[in-house]
Design a protein around this motif. Structure first.
Motif, PDB file in Angstrom:
ATOM      1  N   ALA A 284       0.832  -1.205   0.000  1.00 53.63           N
ATOM      2  CA  ALA A 284       0.000   0.000   0.000  1.00 53.63           C
ATOM      3  C   ALA A 284       0.867   1.256   0.000  1.00 53.63           C
ATOM      4  N   TRP A 285       1.980   1.226   0.734  1.00 50.87           N
ATOM      5  CA  TRP A 285       2.863   2.390   0.779  1.00 50.87           C
ATOM      6  C   TRP A 285       3.616   2.570  -0.529  1.00 50.87           C
ATOM      7  N   GLN A 286       3.857   1.472  -1.256  1.00 50.80           N
ATOM      8  CA  GLN A 286       4.466   1.586  -2.579  1.00 50.80           C
ATOM      9  C   GLN A 286       3.527   2.300  -3.536  1.00 50.80           C
ATOM     10  N   GLU A 287       2.229   1.966  -3.454  1.00 52.83           N
ATOM     11  CA  GLU A 287       1.247   2.640  -4.307  1.00 52.83           C
ATOM     12  C   GLU A 287       1.158   4.123  -3.962  1.00 52.83           C
ATOM     13  N   LEU A 288       1.218   4.415  -2.667  1.00 47.03           N
ATOM     14  CA  LEU A 288       1.187   5.808  -2.229  1.00 47.03           C
ATOM     15  C   LEU A 288       2.399   6.561  -2.768  1.00 47.03           C
ATOM     16  N   LEU A 289       3.562   5.947  -2.669  1.00 53.92           N
ATOM     17  CA  LEU A 289       4.800   6.571  -3.149  1.00 53.92           C
ATOM     18  C   LEU A 289       4.732   6.825  -4.648  1.00 53.92           C
ATOM     19  N   ASN A 290       4.277   5.826  -5.405  1.00 54.60           N
ATOM     20  CA  ASN A 290       4.197   5.987  -6.856  1.00 54.60           C
ATOM     21  C   ASN A 290       3.197   7.077  -7.243  1.00 54.60           C
ATOM     22  N   GLY A 291       2.056   7.094  -6.549  1.00 52.38           N
ATOM     23  CA  GLY A 291       1.014   8.045  -6.907  1.00 52.38           C
ATOM     24  C   GLY A 291       1.339   9.479  -6.544  1.00 52.38           C
ATOM     25  N   TRP A 292       2.143   9.674  -5.488  1.00 47.33           N
ATOM     26  CA  TRP A 292       2.439  11.024  -5.026  1.00 47.33           C
ATOM     27  C   TRP A 292       3.749  11.585  -5.565  1.00 47.33           C
ATOM     28  N   THR A 293       4.574  10.752  -6.191  1.00 48.28           N
ATOM     29  CA  THR A 293       5.818  11.247  -6.794  1.00 48.28           C
ATOM     30  C   THR A 293       5.473  12.054  -8.042  1.00 48.28           C
ATOM     31  N   THR A 294       5.728  13.362  -8.000  1.00 47.72           N
ATOM     32  CA  THR A 294       5.257  14.260  -9.059  1.00 47.72           C
ATOM     33  C   THR A 294       6.391  15.169  -9.517  1.00 47.72           C
ATOM     34  N   PRO A 295       7.051  14.853 -10.624  1.00 43.03           N
ATOM     35  CA  PRO A 295       8.160  15.700 -11.102  1.00 43.03           C
ATOM     36  C   PRO A 295       7.760  17.160 -11.311  1.00 43.03           C
ATOM     37  N   SER A 296       6.501  17.408 -11.703  1.00 44.20           N
ATOM     38  CA  SER A 296       6.080  18.792 -11.934  1.00 44.20           C
ATOM     39  C   SER A 296       6.009  19.597 -10.634  1.00 44.20           C
ATOM     40  N   HIS A 297       5.979  18.905  -9.482  1.00 45.99           N
ATOM     41  CA  HIS A 297       5.968  19.581  -8.188  1.00 45.99           C
ATOM     42  C   HIS A 297       7.345  19.600  -7.528  1.00 45.99           C
ATOM     43  N   ALA A 298       8.378  19.218  -8.270  1.00 47.33           N
ATOM     44  CA  ALA A 298       9.722  19.139  -7.688  1.00 47.33           C
ATOM     45  C   ALA A 298      10.132  20.460  -7.054  1.00 47.33           C
ATOM     46  N   GLY A 299      10.641  20.370  -5.813  1.00 50.78           N
ATOM     47  CA  GLY A 299      11.099  21.551  -5.108  1.00 50.78           C
ATOM     48  C   GLY A 299       9.997  22.370  -4.475  1.00 50.78           C
ATOM     49  N   ARG A 300       8.779  21.858  -4.435  1.00 48.86           N
ATOM     50  CA  ARG A 300       7.667  22.603  -3.854  1.00 48.86           C
ATOM     51  C   ARG A 300       7.082  21.852  -2.667  1.00 48.86           C
ATOM     52  N   ALA A 301       6.388  22.578  -1.810  1.00 51.73           N
ATOM     53  CA  ALA A 301       5.637  21.986  -0.698  1.00 51.73           C
ATOM     54  C   ALA A 301       4.195  22.431  -0.833  1.00 51.73           C
ATOM     55  N   LEU A 302       3.265  21.478  -0.748  1.00 49.63           N
ATOM     56  CA  LEU A 302       1.856  21.778  -0.987  1.00 49.63           C
ATOM     57  C   LEU A 302       0.998  21.194   0.122  1.00 49.63           C
ATOM     58  N   PRO A 303      -0.123  21.847   0.432  1.00 51.18           N
ATOM     59  CA  PRO A 303      -1.033  21.279   1.437  1.00 51.18           C
ATOM     60  C   PRO A 303      -1.668  20.005   0.911  1.00 51.18           C
ATOM     61  N   LEU A 304      -2.062  19.148   1.828  1.00 53.09           N
ATOM     62  CA  LEU A 304      -2.722  17.897   1.440  1.00 53.09           C
ATOM     63  C   LEU A 304      -4.074  18.196   0.804  1.00 53.09           C
ATOM     64  N   SER A 305      -4.366  17.514  -0.308  1.00 56.57           N
ATOM     65  CA  SER A 305      -5.700  17.588  -0.892  1.00 56.57           C
ATOM     66  C   SER A 305      -6.624  16.641  -0.130  1.00 56.57           C
ATOM     67  N   ALA A 306      -7.919  16.784  -0.328  1.00 57.53           N
ATOM     68  CA  ALA A 306      -8.888  15.917   0.356  1.00 57.53           C
ATOM     69  C   ALA A 306      -8.644  14.439   0.024  1.00 57.53           C
ATOM     70  N   PRO A 307      -8.439  14.071  -1.262  1.00 51.98           N
ATOM     71  CA  PRO A 307      -8.148  12.658  -1.553  1.00 51.98           C
ATOM     72  C   PRO A 307      -6.849  12.180  -0.895  1.00 51.98           C
ATOM     73  N   GLN A 308      -5.837  13.045  -0.845  1.00 50.81           N
ATOM     74  CA  GLN A 308      -4.574  12.651  -0.204  1.00 50.81           C
ATOM     75  C   GLN A 308      -4.770  12.398   1.284  1.00 50.81           C
ATOM     76  N   ARG A 309      -5.617  13.204   1.928  1.00 54.55           N
ATOM     77  CA  ARG A 309      -5.895  12.985   3.343  1.00 54.55           C
ATOM     78  C   ARG A 309      -6.520  11.610   3.563  1.00 54.55           C
ATOM     79  N   GLU A 310      -7.460  11.264   2.717  1.00 54.02           N
ATOM     80  CA  GLU A 310      -8.124   9.961   2.846  1.00 54.02           C
ATOM     81  C   GLU A 310      -7.122   8.831   2.625  1.00 54.02           C
ATOM     82  N   GLN A 311      -6.277   8.968   1.601  1.00 50.25           N
ATOM     83  CA  GLN A 311      -5.273   7.938   1.329  1.00 50.25           C
ATOM     84  C   GLN A 311      -4.295   7.801   2.491  1.00 50.25           C
ATOM     85  N   LEU A 312      -3.931   8.928   3.086  1.00 50.57           N
ATOM     86  CA  LEU A 312      -2.962   8.907   4.179  1.00 50.57           C
ATOM     87  C   LEU A 312      -3.560   8.259   5.429  1.00 50.57           C
TER      88      LEU A 312
END
Length: 689
Positions: A284-312
């Motif tokens: 499950a954590w591998q799926e989380l890692l794959n889904g949240w790895t986002t090159p377009s967000h490299a070097g940024r910090a963003l608040p959790l989205s509602a779906p991300q909160r549920e996944q977490l």
């Protein structure tokens, strides 16, 4: 004993006794600084801001003032037939190991003992407690020696004496790695390979050492440990009222406190641990890692989205159901598991407390690997906690905002802001600055034909420009004598090394983790040292002569923007002032830009201080970054703007020398350093680099 009488005694020692020693002389600024220190110690319950210029002898002055205050408060009382000390104590917190070592230098301690003896005061115990990463891990050392445990190595007569001695040292002492000669390590093993990890249990000898330090009269620790000690009400230092707390290099405390009191959980490291333990949740954590790895967000910090909160929340629930067999794995892996669970519990509470809880996803700079960050901006809160029952003194050579002229009252707005102390806060005590009036000489060269220091070889990445490196290297090589080159990053060091001709053997580069003062002490008289770690704490000696003939600043030390702080400030502004995200983002950038400029000025002042360590030192300062203001008013070049604030880094006594600086390189005709490479863009963020 009044503060005035105490100040007079300390000042008398500095004026009359100290100059009797070789290499020392009376310094009126040092004596005035000592007077401010004793005045602050007489006002408990306050937070005092006392700045002292580089080279005036701050560490000795405040050490004598603290020792006098502690010694005069020592007393004995009978407790079940035993004498027990219940008198005053002092805690000294620093940012750098080099300053800690300076405070424990035998000559420094000898001067304190001499003063106490002259005053008829009791002797004091001075000790050091460092973070656990500075001590040896017996388990990891045994592994590096190819043995199941160190006791086996110590008893094995067939092993080399060096290995047995090393094992015995780690078993019988606290195992401070700074006391260990790297030559004693097995081939291919570094200090990082054998240091104690956060999740490992304390070795017995180290635990006893930590307990012993809680009774030292003067205890030296670092800023991170101080922050933990303050929030845990003295669990590390054992400090109780009455005691004095002195923070040297105090401007660095807010960052250290907020870093150590925050939590960061790497999804990749967590997945790797679960995989090692054979836990089903790893999938499950591998799926989380794959889904949240986002090159377009490299070097940024963003608040959790509602779906991300549920996944977490779901991912943390899978952890709670996991039952790893910890008896079948090493104690290190077991400790890592317990730490992961503690982090998961903390972040679960953050998620439940409020949907606006400052839990962020920070993406790595290159490929956008995700980490969870629970940021805790608590530097001010933890320092103010318990301040009413102690004396708190903040000091540094770079404590003020350094925008005041000689003789003007200093501003401490930046540091007060970081500590959330208003101008009318009743907890504010003394505010004083003690600049050196006559101390050393600086000669400046600021060539006005240098190209931009950075360029963008590919999207999202900046590097030291090859054109800049070529010109900088040629000019550094033309300097005779010993040269210190201050870089901003190890990538800068590598760029200079790459541009340096192989046939020129003068170059020495600093590798991460290597002892910088030892490297400097071993340099030839005509060597060039390039390092990103020498801005503060680098103090090699060459008798009464200046150690460095030339000091070169490659580029201005503006810090890299922190995406986590940017995101946190945006959220705060949006919650408090009903601002749009665009408005909040702009305001957050402006605040971080101003803070980054002050931090850069502080660091540059500290760097310049490496060149002047004695009253008669004479150093040639070269600033190669065209963004530093030219004394002739020359522009910085296309795509760049000058940073007028950086002028505050030059001590007022050297401003006349700055105005007379050379702007063309000796022996060279004026040239244009313009490049057809793409320069760093002149954006708000660009000014940080």
């Amino acid at each position: 004993m009044t503060s005035t009488r105490t100040a007079n005694r300390v000042q008398a020692f500095l004026a009359e006794r100290l100059p009797q020693r070789a290499g020392y002389q009376a310094n009126p600024v040092q004596m005035a600084y000592a007077g401010s220190m004793t005045g602050a110690l007489a006002q408990p319950g306050k937070l005092h801001f006392i700045e002292g210029d580089t080279g005036i002898g701050k560490s000795l002055a405040y050490s004598l003032a603290l020792a006098d205050w502690v010694a005069r408060g020592k007393r004995k009382h009978k407790d079940k037939g035993r004498n027990q000390d219940i008198g005053r104590r002092a805690i000294v917190a620093t940012h750098t190991r080099a300053l800690q070592r300076q405070l424990l230098d035998p000559e420094h301690l000898e001067l304190i003992a001499e003063y106490l003896a002259l005053e008829g005061l009791p002797s004091l115990r001075v000790g050091l407690r460092m973070g656990r990463g500075n001590y040896v891990s017996p388990e990891r050392l045994a592994r590096s020696l190819g043995a199941p445990e160190l006791a086996t190595v110590a008893k094995d007569r067939s092993r080399r004496d060096e290995e047995r001695t090393l094992a015995q040292w780690a078993l019988e002492t606290p195992g401070c790695l700074l006391d260990l000669e790297t030559d004693a390590l097995p081939e291919g093993v570094t200090l990082a390979d054998i240091c104690l990890l956060p999740q490992e249990p304390l070795p017995r000898a180290l635990e006893e050492h930590f307990q012993a330090t809680q009774s030292h009269d003067i205890l030296i620790i670092n800023h991170a440990l101080l922050a933990l000690d303050l929030v845990t009400e003295g669990s590390i230092t054992g400090a109780q009222t009455p005691y004095a707390l002195l923070l040297d290099e105090a401007g660095r405390f807010p960052d250290a406190a907020e870093s150590i009191l925050s939590e960061q959980l790497s999804l990749r490291a967590s997945h790797a641990l679960l995989d090692q333990l054979g836990i089903r949740a790893a999938h499950a954590w591998q799926e989380l890692l794959n889904g949240w790895t986002t090159p377009s967000h490299a070097g940024r910090a963003l608040p959790l989205s509602a779906p991300q909160r549920e996944q977490l929340v779901a991912a943390f629930q899978t952890l709670r159901r996991a039952k790893p067999n910890l008896d079948a794995v090493s104690s290190t892996l077991a400790a890592e598991w317990h730490r992961l669970m503690a982090q998961a519990d903390l972040m679960t509470m953050r998620l439940k407390d409020s949907p606006d809880s400052p839990l962020l996803v920070s993406h790595s700079p290159v490929i956008g690997l995700p980490s969870l960050v629970a940021q805790e901006p608590a530097a001010g809160r933890c320092l103010k906690s318990g301040a009413a029952s102690r004396c708190t003194i903040l000091t540094s050579a770079t404590l003020s905002d350094m925008q005041h002229a000689l003789g003007e009252a200093p501003s401490f707005d930046y540091l007060r802001g970081r500590l959330q102390l208003g101008t009318a806060d009743t907890r504010l005590g003394l505010k004083a600055s003690h600049p050196a009036l006559r101390f050393g000489r600086m000669r400046f060269t600021l060539p006005d034909d240098m190209p931009p220091p950075l360029w963008q070889p590919e999207a999202g990445r900046y590097a030291l420009s090859p054109t800049f490196c070529a010109i900088a290297t040629r000019r550094i090589r033309s300097l005779s004598g010993r040269v210190l080159v201050l870089a901003n990053a190890y990538s800068d060091v590598e760029a200079i090394r790459h541009a340096w001709p192989e046939e020129d053997a003068r170059l020495t580069t600093h590798a991460p983790g290597a002892n910088l003062n030892q490297i400097a002490e071993a340099l030839d008289e005509d060597a060039v040292l390039v390092t990103p770690s020498g801005w503060e704490g680098l103090s090699p000696t060459r008798g009464d002569r200046a150690f460095w003939d030339h000091l070169v600043i490659l580029r201005l030390p503006h810090p890299t923007p922190d995406p986590v702080l940017q995101a946190l400030l945006e959220q705060q502004f949006m919650r408090r002032g009903s601002r749009s995200r665009e408005e909040a983002s702009k305001l957050a950038r402006q605040i971080l830009l101003k803070q980054g400029g002050i931090r850069a000025t502080h660091k540059l002042r500290q760097g310049l201080g490496r060149g002047i360590r004695h009253p008669d030192d004479d150093v040639h300062v070269v600033i190669l970054d065209p963004r530093f203001p030219s004394p002739r008013g020359a522009p910085a070049g296309e795509g760049l703007r000058q940073h007028a604030q950086s002028l505050g880094a030059i001590p007022p006594r050297f401003l006349k020398d700055y105005r007379e600086a050379q702007t063309t390189w000796p022996g060279e005709a004026a040239t244009s350093g313009r490049s057809d490479q793409k320069p760093m863009p002149d954006t708000a963020w660009g000014t940080f680099f």
